[in-house]
Design an enzyme around this catalytic site. Structure first.
Site, PDB file in Angstrom:
ATOM      1  N   ALA A   1      -3.696  14.557   5.706  1.00 48.80           N
ATOM      2  CA  ALA A   1      -3.412  13.310   6.435  1.00 48.80           C
ATOM      3  C   ALA A   1      -2.344  12.528   5.696  1.00 48.80           C
ATOM      4  O   ALA A   1      -2.435  12.353   4.479  1.00 48.80           O
ATOM      5  CB  ALA A   1      -4.692  12.475   6.523  1.00 48.80           C
TER       6      ALA A   1
ATOM      7  N   LYS B   1      -9.399  -0.421  -5.562  1.00 49.90           N
ATOM      8  CA  LYS B   1      -9.397   0.278  -4.292  1.00 49.90           C
ATOM      9  C   LYS B   1     -10.761   0.877  -3.988  1.00 49.90           C
ATOM     10  O   LYS B   1     -11.306   1.631  -4.794  1.00 49.90           O
ATOM     11  CB  LYS B   1      -8.349   1.406  -4.344  1.00 49.90           C
ATOM     12  CG  LYS B   1      -8.321   2.286  -3.123  1.00 49.90           C
ATOM     13  CD  LYS B   1      -7.806   1.546  -1.907  1.00 49.90           C
ATOM     14  CE  LYS B   1      -8.010   2.362  -0.637  1.00 49.90           C
ATOM     15  NZ  LYS B   1      -6.773   2.748   0.006  1.00 49.90           N
TER      16      LYS B   1
ATOM     17  N   HIS C   1       3.091  14.471   1.760  1.00 51.70           N
ATOM     18  CA  HIS C   1       2.486  15.800   1.550  1.00 51.70           C
ATOM     19  C   HIS C   1       3.573  16.810   1.869  1.00 51.70           C
ATOM     20  O   HIS C   1       4.387  16.578   2.767  1.00 51.70           O
ATOM     21  CB  HIS C   1       1.314  16.038   2.514  1.00 51.70           C
ATOM     22  CG  HIS C   1       0.121  15.169   2.263  1.00 51.70           C
ATOM     23  ND1 HIS C   1      -0.814  15.455   1.300  1.00 51.70           N
ATOM     24  CD2 HIS C   1      -0.283  14.029   2.857  1.00 51.70           C
ATOM     25  CE1 HIS C   1      -1.749  14.508   1.307  1.00 51.70           C
ATOM     26  NE2 HIS C   1      -1.448  13.627   2.237  1.00 51.70           N
TER      27      HIS C   1
ATOM     28  N   HIS D   1      -4.361  -0.756   6.086  1.00 52.87           N
ATOM     29  CA  HIS D   1      -3.873   0.068   7.217  1.00 52.87           C
ATOM     30  C   HIS D   1      -4.778  -0.049   8.440  1.00 52.87           C
ATOM     31  O   HIS D   1      -5.339   0.928   8.893  1.00 52.87           O
ATOM     32  CB  HIS D   1      -3.668   1.528   6.799  1.00 52.87           C
ATOM     33  CG  HIS D   1      -4.751   2.124   5.934  1.00 52.87           C
ATOM     34  ND1 HIS D   1      -6.092   2.073   6.249  1.00 52.87           N
ATOM     35  CD2 HIS D   1      -4.669   2.795   4.766  1.00 52.87           C
ATOM     36  CE1 HIS D   1      -6.776   2.688   5.304  1.00 52.87           C
ATOM     37  NE2 HIS D   1      -5.942   3.129   4.401  1.00 52.87           N
TER      38      HIS D   1
ATOM     39  N   HIS E   1       0.878  -1.196   0.000  1.00 48.41           N
ATOM     40  CA  HIS E   1       0.000   0.000   0.000  1.00 48.41           C
ATOM     41  C   HIS E   1       0.901   1.228   0.000  1.00 48.41           C
ATOM     42  O   HIS E   1       1.520   1.561   1.010  1.00 48.41           O
ATOM     43  CB  HIS E   1      -0.894   0.002   1.249  1.00 48.41           C
ATOM     44  CG  HIS E   1      -1.827   1.176   1.310  1.00 48.41           C
ATOM     45  ND1 HIS E   1      -3.167   1.041   1.570  1.00 48.41           N
ATOM     46  CD2 HIS E   1      -1.619   2.504   1.141  1.00 48.41           C
ATOM     47  CE1 HIS E   1      -3.742   2.236   1.561  1.00 48.41           C
ATOM     48  NE2 HIS E   1      -2.816   3.142   1.317  1.00 48.41           N
TER      49      HIS E   1
ATOM     50  N   HIS F   1       1.518   5.377  -1.657  1.00 44.18           N
ATOM     51  CA  HIS F   1       1.136   6.567  -2.426  1.00 44.18           C
ATOM     52  C   HIS F   1       2.384   7.155  -3.060  1.00 44.18           C
ATOM     53  O   HIS F   1       3.300   7.575  -2.350  1.00 44.18           O
ATOM     54  CB  HIS F   1       0.489   7.623  -1.516  1.00 44.18           C
ATOM     55  CG  HIS F   1      -0.786   7.149  -0.894  1.00 44.18           C
ATOM     56  ND1 HIS F   1      -2.009   7.330  -1.490  1.00 44.18           N
ATOM     57  CD2 HIS F   1      -1.014   6.459   0.252  1.00 44.18           C
ATOM     58  CE1 HIS F   1      -2.955   6.786  -0.718  1.00 44.18           C
ATOM     59  NE2 HIS F   1      -2.371   6.245   0.346  1.00 44.18           N
TER      60      HIS F   1
ATOM     61  N   HIS G   1     -10.355   0.911   2.148  1.00 47.02           N
ATOM     62  CA  HIS G   1     -10.136   1.915   3.195  1.00 47.02           C
ATOM     63  C   HIS G   1     -11.329   1.785   4.143  1.00 47.02           C
ATOM     64  O   HIS G   1     -12.429   2.213   3.822  1.00 47.02           O
ATOM     65  CB  HIS G   1     -10.061   3.328   2.603  1.00 47.02           C
ATOM     66  CG  HIS G   1      -9.777   4.361   3.649  1.00 47.02           C
ATOM     67  ND1 HIS G   1      -8.577   5.025   3.754  1.00 47.02           N
ATOM     68  CD2 HIS G   1     -10.522   4.810   4.700  1.00 47.02           C
ATOM     69  CE1 HIS G   1      -8.599   5.831   4.799  1.00 47.02           C
ATOM     70  NE2 HIS G   1      -9.782   5.719   5.392  1.00 47.02           N
TER      71      HIS G   1
ATOM     72  N   ASP H   1       1.480   2.613   3.514  1.00 42.65           N
ATOM     73  CA  ASP H   1       0.666   3.820   3.368  1.00 42.65           C
ATOM     74  C   ASP H   1       1.546   5.068   3.423  1.00 42.65           C
ATOM     75  O   ASP H   1       1.103   6.114   3.877  1.00 42.65           O
ATOM     76  CB  ASP H   1      -0.437   3.876   4.433  1.00 42.65           C
ATOM     77  CG  ASP H   1      -1.560   4.828   4.041  1.00 42.65           C
ATOM     78  OD1 ASP H   1      -1.608   5.238   2.868  1.00 42.65           O
ATOM     79  OD2 ASP H   1      -2.370   5.168   4.907  1.00 42.65           O
TER      80      ASP H   1
HETATM   81  O1  DOR Z   1      -3.144   9.287   5.880  1.00 40.06           O
HETATM   82  C1  DOR Z   1      -3.548   9.010   4.762  1.00 40.06           C
HETATM   83  N1  DOR Z   1      -3.052   9.604   3.662  1.00 40.06           N
HETATM   84  N2  DOR Z   1      -4.526   8.109   4.635  1.00 40.06           N
HETATM   85  C2  DOR Z   1      -5.112   7.871   3.461  1.00 40.06           C
HETATM   86  O2  DOR Z   1      -6.020   7.078   3.434  1.00 40.06           O
HETATM   87  C3  DOR Z   1      -4.732   8.627   2.255  1.00 40.06           C
HETATM   88  C4  DOR Z   1      -3.374   9.135   2.355  1.00 40.06           C
HETATM   89  C5  DOR Z   1      -3.045  10.170   1.309  1.00 40.06           C
HETATM   90  O3  DOR Z   1      -3.314   9.932   0.131  1.00 40.06           O
HETATM   91  O4  DOR Z   1      -2.507  11.218   1.662  1.00 40.06           O
HETATM   92 ZN    ZN Z   2      -3.311   5.082   1.750  1.00 34.87          ZN
END
Ligand code: DOR
Ligand code: ZN
Length: 343
Positions: A263, A99, A251, A174, A13, A15, A136, A247
């Protein structure tokens, strides 16, 4: 023990984002990981086979020279997803999972599912062809406390979907609660659960006690200490239904430190060091390979990686934040000195 050799790990998982952020974060994953399940929550999301092909090509084009890494693509399930397109993407070997984001649950989930009856034809098709649904698992109802949203999702959404769709392969992603661990343990082998690095390390006090720490804010949000302990027991206990999905969700600091911040914890650079620390604390270093390198491929029906990595008991070196063209991104701080590095 001062040295540990494992099959190369995979991240079930991840990003990676797109554009400048993709370029900046991808090398931190490919240094250690051979494959990763790539989350589709771009803006706009990766919905169709065509979208996934194009995104896969952008990831491959961004790979550092000499990197040996395979992105395992996913499609973002919407109420308009076409079962034939999903089946074609799977048959082509492009897509390994679909997803499910409940609409509004997290970052870029606005196109997610509101009415679960609308996605029934897709889920039935997936059950028929053996394609995994990554979930999720949080309800989004405003009257449900954010710390209860995972447990309520299991009861109100996940369990009914699984009962209505026999054979559907599901990954609870997660997981953050004892409730999720117990649910996963009680199911047959069509169900598995991923656990992140950060949820093995932090509880909700880390986010909120003594000042608010936005870099520890992610979704699902970290819960009470009893839940963290249940996750540690699940991850280190040798049950093949639990495996690593970091996960890792970068950011920029500017977006994390807003009055309404994003998040996500960026753990790709130090995940293996943190996991070695956690597994050693639990006297379970011999189970680390199962968690990072064996259980995931077994669930997804893929061979484990043939390459090996070696961890040494030497403090790792990595930056506390990385530079990207969009601005700096802070690396997750486990809050204790790390002792294991990957050579
Ligand atoms: O903390 C998170 N960030 N949880 C998620 O489900 C998405 C992810 C994000 O894409 O930033
Ligand atoms: Zn995620």
């Amino acid at each position: 023990m001062s040295e540990l050799t494992l099959r190369r790990p995979d991240d079930w998982h991840l990003h990676l984002r797109d554009g400048a952020m993709l370029e900046a974060v991808l090398p931190w994953t490919t240094r250690h990981f051979a494959r990763a399940i790539i989350m589709p929550n771009l803006v706009p999301p990766v919905v169709t086979k065509l979208d996934a092909e194009a995104y896969r090509d952008r990831i491959v084009a961004a790979l550092p020279d000499g990197a040996d890494f395979t992105p395992l693509m996913t499609l973002y399930l919407t109420e308009d997803t076409d079962p034939d397109d999903v089946a074609a993407a799977y048959a082509a070997g492009l897509v390994r999972a679909i997803k499910l984001y409940p609409a509004g649950a997290t970052t870029n989930s606005a196109s997610g599912v509101r009415n679960f009856d609308k996605v029934r034809p897709v889920l039935e098709r997936m059950a028929g062809i053996g394609l995994t649904l990554c979930v999720h698992g949080e309800v989004t109802d405003h009257d449900i406390d954010i710390f209860d949203r995972e447990a309520v999702f299991i009861e109100r959404v996940l369990d009914p979907i699984r009962r209505a769709t026999p054979g559907l392969r599901v990954v609870m992603e997660h997981i953050t609660t004892k409730d999720a661990v117990e649910y996963a343990r009680a199911q047959d082998d069509t169900l598995a659960a991923t656990i992140t690095t950060h949820h093995l390390v932090i509880n909700r006090n880390h986010i909120l006690a003594g000042g608010i720490r936005p870099h520890y804010y992610c979704l699902p949000v970290a819960k009470r200490e009893i839940h963290r302990l249940a996750l540690r027991a699940a991850a280190t206990g040798g049950d093949a239904r639990f495996f690593l999905g970091t996960d890792s969700a970068p950011h920029t600091d500017a977006n994390k430190l807003l009055p309404c911040g994003c998040a996500g914890c960026f753990t790709a650079p130090n995940t293996m060091s943190i996991l070695a620390h956690v597994f050693e604390d639990e006297t379970a270093l011999d189970r680390l390979e199962g968690f990072t390198s064996l259980n995931g491929p077994a669930f997804y029906g893929l061979p484990p990686n043939e390459d090996r990595i070696t961890l040494h008991k030497t403090p790792p070196s990595y930056p506390s934040r990385i530079d990207t063209a969009d601005g700096p991104v802070t690396v997750f701080d486990p809050g204790f000195p790390l002792q294991w590095s990957v050579s």
